[in-house]
Design an enzyme around this catalytic site. Structure first.
Site, PDB file in Angstrom:
ATOM      1  N   ASN A   1      10.283  -0.286   5.453  1.00 41.36           N
ATOM      2  CA  ASN A   1      10.223   0.735   4.418  1.00 41.36           C
ATOM      3  C   ASN A   1       9.536   2.013   4.879  1.00 41.36           C
ATOM      4  O   ASN A   1       9.987   3.087   4.555  1.00 41.36           O
ATOM      5  CB  ASN A   1       9.518   0.195   3.173  1.00 41.36           C
ATOM      6  CG  ASN A   1       9.700   1.111   1.982  1.00 41.36           C
ATOM      7  OD1 ASN A   1      10.818   1.495   1.672  1.00 41.36           O
ATOM      8  ND2 ASN A   1       8.616   1.476   1.332  1.00 41.36           N
ATOM      9  N   ASP A   5      15.690  -6.741  -2.528  1.00 43.53           N
ATOM     10  CA  ASP A   5      15.737  -6.848  -3.991  1.00 43.53           C
ATOM     11  C   ASP A   5      14.368  -6.680  -4.644  1.00 43.53           C
ATOM     12  O   ASP A   5      14.226  -6.866  -5.850  1.00 43.53           O
ATOM     13  CB  ASP A   5      16.374  -8.169  -4.411  1.00 43.53           C
ATOM     14  CG  ASP A   5      15.549  -9.389  -4.000  1.00 43.53           C
ATOM     15  OD1 ASP A   5      14.480  -9.229  -3.353  1.00 43.53           O
ATOM     16  OD2 ASP A   5      15.969 -10.516  -4.336  1.00 43.53           O
ATOM     17  N   ASP A  60       3.867   6.625  -3.578  1.00 43.26           N
ATOM     18  CA  ASP A  60       4.954   6.505  -2.603  1.00 43.26           C
ATOM     19  C   ASP A  60       4.472   7.113  -1.294  1.00 43.26           C
ATOM     20  O   ASP A  60       3.449   6.687  -0.776  1.00 43.26           O
ATOM     21  CB  ASP A  60       6.226   7.162  -3.138  1.00 43.26           C
ATOM     22  CG  ASP A  60       7.490   6.593  -2.497  1.00 43.26           C
ATOM     23  OD1 ASP A  60       7.470   6.296  -1.288  1.00 43.26           O
ATOM     24  OD2 ASP A  60       8.507   6.460  -3.193  1.00 43.26           O
TER      25      ASP A  60
END
Length: 191
Positions: A4, A22, A99
């Site tokens: 990520n 998911d 984030d």
């Protein structure tokens, strides 16, 4: 599983995190790649949506975040081997998800807040210092750059929006008072 986010620390080690496609809770991990040792180490696991990490100027504090849970917990980092101390919650984001992150020259943590349409600057003690509002709700990545390091660049995302607007997926910029740190470079051999 997928990777990520990632970055190099000021000592040349590469850090990267993984998560389930998911979003399975607790399926992700943070890894520390080799600077010169040649070994990849799982530093910790049990992360759902990892973001960051970001490091302070001397690489002795690392900020990782689990966007599914909200906090960014600074960890002490050993410059010799990259070992981490216990993290203490100092930055709590309850109205969105932390984030992309970066640290400025004063040691303050900047984080994009997914879902809130904001980029926030937290002082080293965790106090909220600056809030920049964006016209879009999903800021994702940030960096401080430009000729003097005082331009904040923010990317936004379109993913998951039922009706993306014309600026979702755009890059924004804003001038800030405190410059960023030079980007650390990965080193495959000991300096």
């Amino acid at each position: 599983m997928r990777m990520n986010d990632g970055c190099a620390d000021p000592h040349g080690r590469f850090w990267a995190d993984s998560m389930a496609y998911d979003g399975t809770p607790d399926a992700g991990s943070l890894y520390r790649g080799p600077a010169w040792s040649g070994a990849v180490t799982r530093v910790f696991e049990g992360i759902t949506i990892p973001n960051g990490p970001a490091f302070d100027r001397d690489g002795t504090t690392m900020y990782p975040a689990d966007s599914a849970r909200g906090p960014a917990r600074p960890h002490s980092a050993d410059p010799r081997d990259g070992g981490l101390g216990a993290g203490e919650e100092s930055v709590r984001v309850d109205d969105g998800s932390p984030d992309g992150m970066t640290v400025d020259a004063e040691g303050a943590l900047w984080t994009a807040v997914w879902g809130a349409g904001e980029v926030r600057r937290y002082l080293p003690d965790g106090t909220l210092g600056t809030v920049l509002r964006l016209p879009e709700t999903q800021p994702a990545g940030i960096c401080l750059g430009g000729d003097d390091g005082s331009t904040l660049y923010v990317t936004t995302a379109r993913v998951g929006l039922p009706e993306p607007g014309p600026l979702d997926g755009a890059v924004f910029r804003a001038r800030v008072e405190v410059p960023g740190l030079p980007t650390a470079a990965y080193r495959s051999t000991e300096a």
